[in-house]
Design a protein around this motif. Structure first.
Motif, short mmCIF file in Angstrom:
data_model
loop_
_atom_site.label_atom_id
_atom_site.label_comp_id
_atom_site.label_asym_id
_atom_site.label_seq_id
_atom_site.Cartn_x
_atom_site.Cartn_y
_atom_site.Cartn_z
N VAL A 47 -47.28 60.92 7.05
CA VAL A 47 -46.03 60.47 7.69
C VAL A 47 -44.91 60.36 6.67
CG1 VAL A 47 -47.05 59.28 9.68
CG2 VAL A 47 -46.71 58.03 7.53
N THR A 48 -45.28 60.13 5.42
CA THR A 48 -44.25 60.03 4.38
C THR A 48 -43.64 61.39 4.02
OG1 THR A 48 -46.02 60.09 2.76
CG2 THR A 48 -45.20 57.91 3.35
N TYR A 55 -39.05 60.81 11.19
CA TYR A 55 -40.01 59.72 11.36
C TYR A 55 -39.65 58.86 12.58
CZ TYR A 55 -42.90 55.67 9.94
OH TYR A 55 -43.82 54.64 9.89
N ASN A 59 -41.90 58.41 16.02
CA ASN A 59 -42.31 57.11 16.56
C ASN A 59 -41.80 56.90 17.98
OD1 ASN A 59 -43.93 56.09 14.42
ND2 ASN A 59 -42.07 55.86 13.21
N ALA A 81 -53.68 56.71 16.20
CA ALA A 81 -54.06 56.91 14.80
C ALA A 81 -53.64 58.27 14.27
CB ALA A 81 -55.58 56.78 14.65
N THR A 82 -53.38 58.30 12.97
CA THR A 82 -53.32 59.56 12.24
C THR A 82 -54.34 59.46 11.10
OG1 THR A 82 -51.93 61.11 11.02
CG2 THR A 82 -51.29 58.79 10.87
N ILE A 83 -55.29 60.35 11.10
CA ILE A 83 -56.40 60.29 10.15
C ILE A 83 -56.33 61.53 9.26
CG2 ILE A 83 -58.91 60.10 9.91
CD1 ILE A 83 -58.90 58.69 12.68
N ASN B 59 -42.42 50.16 12.18
CA ASN B 59 -42.61 51.50 11.62
C ASN B 59 -42.02 51.64 10.22
OD1 ASN B 59 -44.14 52.72 13.70
ND2 ASN B 59 -42.31 52.73 15.00
N SER B 60 -40.92 50.93 9.97
CA SER B 60 -40.36 50.98 8.61
C SER B 60 -41.31 50.28 7.64
CB SER B 60 -38.96 50.37 8.58
OG SER B 60 -39.02 48.97 8.71
N ILE B 62 -44.63 50.04 8.03
CA ILE B 62 -45.78 50.96 7.86
C ILE B 62 -45.45 51.97 6.77
CG2 ILE B 62 -47.02 52.88 8.96
CD1 ILE B 62 -46.95 51.24 11.58
N LYS B 63 -44.24 52.51 6.81
CA LYS B 63 -43.85 53.51 5.80
C LYS B 63 -43.79 52.90 4.40
CE LYS B 63 -40.71 57.48 5.76
NZ LYS B 63 -39.51 58.03 6.40
N ALA B 66 -47.39 52.54 3.31
CA ALA B 66 -47.94 53.88 3.05
C ALA B 66 -47.45 54.41 1.70
CB ALA B 66 -47.55 54.83 4.18
N ILE B 80 -54.00 55.94 9.04
CA ILE B 80 -53.16 54.89 9.64
C ILE B 80 -53.53 54.76 11.11
CG2 ILE B 80 -50.79 54.18 10.15
CD1 ILE B 80 -49.85 55.91 7.78
#
Lengths: 136, 136
Positions: A47-48, A55, A59, A81-83, B59-60, B62-63, B66, B80
């Motif tokens: 996601v980064t 982003y 979302n 989830a993202t795995i 979400n910010s 989470i980033k 991450a 995630i």
């Protein structure tokens, strides 16, 4: 570089619709209402890797699909989830879970797939496409 | 109603820091760098229970977490997820995975925990708090 869907994701799922950023797909497993969101951009793994605008859009589309599943199916729980440990192309799972489903409370990743019949897959694709378009 | 952390989440993890919306916690499993983000609001189960502003803030954060894990640990993959089939209080897992870790490529949920030593947990908490504060 243009977007190319990973071959495993393509083989394991059906296209439901395309949102502004993501493809929405139905995993070919009739045991769980299991959707995928895949950003239509090249070279994404984490996601980064998305810029702020992408982003935010991802979302917002996750929320649209989550609401669609809730509206249509009233699940006991959503799993999101993202795995990507096996298929690294960035993709999100959004799954409607029920207390009495085949694996609850265990997560579904790594389970055996029970493929949809042609008729059932066509019906599910139409059903999810309709409700997603209502919520957008 | 004030925020109350679920007893299982509290027992299984250590507080690292508090961001604007979320507590950041370290799961007490020395086998994986495994962080939790828990919004400090009451009665949350699904992401759709958050209003737009809260969802953007989540979400910010989470980033941020991450990026902190990537910056500090250079993992092969981030995992995630929000699952909540057992503990329903809304919480996100952000886990740094390596090709050679104990379970790769399998997901970690449901695995046995290897508790940190006091010294190792203290070091990890300090390490993650420092890098998160650098990234904010």
């Amino acid at each position: 570089m243009t977007f190319q869907l990973n071959k495993t994701l393509e083989k394991d799922s059906f296209l439901i619709t395309e949102l502004k950023l993501c493809q929405v797909r139905l995993i070919d497993n009739a045991d769980f209402p299991w959707l995928l969101l895949i950003p239509r951009l090249s070279n994404l793994i984490e996601v980064t890797d998305l810029n702020d605008e992408e982003y935010d859009l991802l979302n917002s589309e996750i929320k649209i699909v989550a609401k669609a599943l809730q509206h249509e199916l009233t699940p006991d729980k959503l799993n999101i989830a993202t795995i990507g440990n096996v298929v690294t192309q960035l993709h999100f799972h959004i799954i409607a879970r029920y207390n009495n489903d085949k694996l609850f409370p265990k997560p579904v990743w790594g389970c055996e797939f029970t493929p949809y019949s042609f008729k059932a897959s066509t019906q599910s694709i139409h059903r999810f496409k309709t409700v997603i378009n209502q919520i957008i």
